[in-house]
Enzyme design. Structure first.
Site, PDB file in Angstrom:
ATOM      1  N   SER A   1      48.221  -1.305 -59.834  1.00  0.00           N
ATOM      2  CA  SER A   1      48.490  -2.274 -60.969  1.00  0.00           C
ATOM      3  C   SER A   1      47.954  -3.735 -60.397  1.00  0.00           C
ATOM      4  CB  SER A   1      49.958  -2.604 -61.172  1.00  0.00           C
ATOM      5  OG  SER A   1      50.437  -1.367 -61.891  1.00  0.00           O
TER       6      SER A   1
ATOM      7  N   GLU B   1       6.893   6.114 -14.258  1.00  0.00           N
ATOM      8  CA  GLU B   1       6.518   5.715 -15.527  1.00  0.00           C
ATOM      9  C   GLU B   1       5.023   4.949 -15.761  1.00  0.00           C
ATOM     10  OE1 GLU B   1       7.993   5.946 -18.945  1.00  0.00           O
ATOM     11  OE2 GLU B   1       9.212   7.406 -17.791  1.00  0.00           O
TER      12      GLU B   1
END
Length: 830
Positions: free
Chosen positions: A417, A111
């Site tokens: 409900s 890298e």
């Protein structure tokens, strides 16, 4: 010819004359000056541009970058350790000494080979890459090489984003130079190796070591180090676990060999090590031992919603992007103090796990799937509704894998409900349409009502009959669907939805009708989920004990950054007024009836007042109970992830569980009540008409029809009852056998009744005064239209075609069962 030569010579001499040479010189001089000025201008402009970008760069916080090596931690409500933050992004922070030297060298070699020489940017590499890219363009290649150093990559991962632009690159280079002034090379490399993306959800070399080799990073061999070093350039392309690379491993094998070659070239490994590693790859390839198991937190159900909430609040307050907040949460060293009561959380989980709590469900409630997870699931939430702090949240029943679906927080379902207090009776009372004693007729819908509500045919009650005139209190207690539809129709769908949305319910485009607002039937399209969950309902029901104010539910109390600064704080709750204090108290008082004497009696525990409402969705596929005490609000859900019928009732299953978990939450708490606000009064009402009673209302053959219930001052009925009427009848002479048709002159005389003088301290409710006063189901021949009388009160019909008389007192007709039952939506909810 001679003439032409002479002319040519003259022209040449004229061209080379000092005068012409002077013009050329001047032109060249000004040309080069122009080029120079243009160059200087360009350099100046570029310099100003670069300087402006540098000035706009974020401030370099070295500690923040290093804190990426610190896991964020969650604590309970007592400040004790709960969990390290584990997100779907797997990242395990390791110290420098735990990282093998070969792994560090592998990354540096492939890298950033001059990592230990440059000061943050590699000038030689930059010019080399520029030349290489230009050469590639000229040759027709689209390959573009990068020139980022390890320091630059760390800056990109920790501070900036993955945006591809010159601005981001300039900022990256500047910040890399600055970072090198503050951290050593080893500190930079260690932080980089802990944060580098390694494919999938893996970040950092430790997570990658676990995923590919099921090893601690310190145990990696040379070949494994080389493989991980080469992976980061293109994690997907070099992923040895992908199906494509399993079939053709040459890509990642060659990449690994390239890393080994570079390590050898730079002198990081000997020739013998290099040759042995290459031979191993050629002979055996790379041996992977995959580990895809996600880590599980100690308090999985509570932790992940808390993290979700913290992320959202950070983005809202600080305008972080999703990528930025993910990085900060995953490894930003945050301290997240949750509101979780550890003992309560554990005990609620035990209650939901207990198979004995589901015996009423007859179709194999303890069946498990192939992963050993109960098919019948449950969830629960308990909230301190004054502060909004969630004390317990359980998203599933039984042992489940990490990242399992959290049914308490992320799920949305129909609520049945349980919606009635929230979007029907609460709004009706709040809008001044009635009070607890207002009457609505539990009877089939008239043609006009069918049209206005959108029903093509008659909806039904769960109890499959009609109960006639009901007070609001009784209607919500027995969960009358017809009554709820009629009251919701008076409120208006848009008003009901406005209340519901403020309470946290979600209404999709196909869930904006009266069947949703009155009965809680949400469409719940998989592509557009709507409805609510226990987290939503527990928060919503808290308003009835909090003067009508909804306090935003929070799973955390504060968040500290890695320096100890408070960056989020919920000590001052966010509040939204939903109902008036008077309306909320009246609904609270009404909801106590279902627990005291209705279908939810098992929800009661000790001497603490409990109010609540059951909910059942179509086909008994979901059971819910939501309620509150003067201390906490809570909600329970029971059902299947793949819905199926449960063959019992909501009150039978959910209310006992509610009672058990709330009993645990109230351990050692003393009795107290929700404070009654001013501005409400108990008013005498006729339970048949919902109007002001007269003396005749007390003379009904069934017993007195007068009772007292709560109304907001100014909303009580002003008209007198016209159901009960005193008649004087001239009876025929029983001794005259021939006068059967001779009494045409006899007239019925109606006298005006006296107003009843009620005892205003009477606290009787309909069920307390005379339990036998409930109307029967005798069919009526009269008009069943519902009329709105007296301050918006919903009252039963007033003009009857057939009256039952007894002792001169006319009593109202009872509800009929003779209506068309071919309804558009006959789904039953309770």
């Amino acid at each position: 010819m001679t003439e032409r030569k002479r002319e040519h010579k003259d022209r040449k001499q004229k061209k080379n004359s000092p005068k012409n040479q002077s013009k050329v010189t001047k032109f060249l001089k000004w040309f080069f000056i122009g080029i120079l000025l243009l160059g200087i201008t360009a350099v100046t402009v570029v310099g100003i541009y670069v300087l402006s970008i540098i000035r706009s760069s974020p401030e370099l916080d070295v500690q923040a970058i290093q804190s990426l090596n610190q896991p964020s931690i969650l604590y309970d409500d007592q400040g004790n350790f709960m969990d390290n933050v584990i997100t779907r992004e797997q990242r395990y922070v390791v110290k420098s000494e735990e990282i093998p030297d070969n792994l560090k060298k592998a990354f540096v070699a492939i890298e950033d080979e001059r990592f230990y020489e440059h000061k943050g940017i590699d000038i030689k590499r930059i010019f080399g890459v520029i030349a290489s890219n230009i050469k590639g363009k000229l040759s027709g290649s689209n390959t573009v090489q990068g020139a980022s150093t390890i320091t630059q990559q760390l800056i990109k991962n920790a501070v900036l984003t993955n945006e591809v632009s010159y601005e981001r690159k300039i900022k990256e280079m500047y910040l890399a130079l600055e970072l090198e002034k503050h951290l050593s090379k080893d500190e930079i490399l260690t932080t980089y190796l802990n944060t580098i993306p390694m494919g999938g959800y893996q970040y950092g070399v430790s997570a990658a070591a676990q995923r590919f080799f099921s090893k601690n990073v310190s145990d990696l061999n040379l070949v494994e180090c080389a493989y991980l070093g080469g992976l980061t350039q293109a994690p997907t392309s070099y992923d040895g676990l992908s199906e494509a690379n399993k079939e053709n491993p040459s890509r990642y094998l060659n990449r690994t060999k390239s890393v080994l070659f570079k390590m050898h070239e730079l002198g990081y490994i000997s020739s013998e090590q290099y040759n042995d590693a290459i031979n191993e790859i050629d002979t055996n390839g790379i041996k992977f031992t995959p580990n895809n198991k996600l880590s599980k937190t100690n308090f999985e159900w509570f932790t992940r919603p808390a993290i979700t909430q913290v992320k959202q609040d950070l983005m809202n307050k600080y305008k972080y992007t999703q990528e930025e907040v993910d990085k900060l949460i995953a490894n930003g060293g945050l301290k997240i103090y949750t509101s979780m009561d550890r003992n309560l959380q554990n005990n609620v989980q035990k209650v939901l796990d207990d198979p004995n709590n589901y015996k009423a469900i007859t179709n194999n409630p303890n069946e498990k799937n192939e992963d050993g997870v109960y098919k019948l699931q449950a969830s629960a939430t308990i909230i301190d509704y004054k502060t909004g702090h969630v004390k317990a949240l359980v998203g599933g029943r039984g042992e489940q894998p990490a990242m399992s679906h959290n049914r308490a927080y992320y799920d949305l379902k129909s609520i049945g409900s349980a919606t009635k207090p929230l979007t029907v009776y609460g709004p009706a009372i709040d809008l001044g349409l009635g009070g607890a004693g207002s009457v609505v007729n539990d009877s089939p819908l008239s043609n006009k009502e069918l049209s206005s509500t959108g029903y093509k045919d008659q909806p039904k009650n769960e109890y499959n009959s009609y109960r006639g005139p009901l007070t609001f209190r009784e209607a919500i207690k027995i969960s009358s669907n017809l009554a709820a539809i009629k009251v919701a129709n008076e409120v208006g769908v848009s008003n009901s939805i406005a209340y519901g949305e403020k309470l946290g319910l979600v209404y999709g485009p196909h869930s904006r009708g009266i069947s949703t607002t009155a009965l809680g039937q949400f469409q719940n399209d998989p592509n557009n989920p709507d409805g609510g969950n226990t987290y939503t309902l527990a928060s919503a029901f808290g308003v009835f004990g909090n003067n009508g104010v909804k306090t935003n539910a929070k799973l955390y109390t504060k968040v500290l950054d890695s320096h100890g600064n408070v960056i989020l704080d919920t000590s001052t709750p966010e509040e939204t007024k939903i109902f008036s204090p008077q309306a909320s108290y009246i609904v609270y008082d009404m909801l106590k009836d279902q627990v005291e004497s209705g279908s939810a009696k098992p929800a009661k525990f000790g001497n603490i007042p409990v109010a609540g409402k059951t909910g059942t969705t179509t086909g008994d596929k979901d059971y819910l109970f939501a309620g509150l005490t003067p201390y906490y609000s809570a909600a329970i859900w029971i059902g299947y992830d793949k819905p199926r019928e449960m063959r019992t009732s909501s009150g039978t299953v959910t209310s006992p569980i509610f009672g058990k978990i709330m009993g645990l939450a109230h351990k050692d708490l003393q009795y107290k009540e929700v404070e009654q606000p001013s501005g409400i009064s108990k008013i005498a009402v006729c339970m048949d008409s919902g109007l002001k009673p007269t003396s005749l209302c007390t003379q009904d053959p069934r017993g007195s029809r007068v009772y007292y219930d709560w109304f907001i001052n100014g909303s009580a009925p002003t008209q007198y009852c016209n159901y009960h009427t005193n008649l004087h009848v001239n009876a025929p002479d029983t001794n005259d056998n021939n006068n059967s048709g001779a009494n045409e002159g006899n007239k019925q005389q109606e006298t005006k009744p006296e107003e009843v003088k009620p005892n205003e301290n009477n606290n009787n409710k309909p069920n307390e005064q005379n339990p036998n006063n409930k109307p029967d189901n005798t069919p009526a021949n009269g008009n069943n239209n519902t009329n709105n009388n007296g301050g918006g009160n919903v009252t039963p019909p007033q003009n009857q075609t057939e009256n039952n008389t007894n002792n001169g007192v006319i009593t109202p007709p009872q509800a009929g069962n003779n209506q068309n039952q071919n309804g558009q939506n006959n789904n039953i909810t309770q």
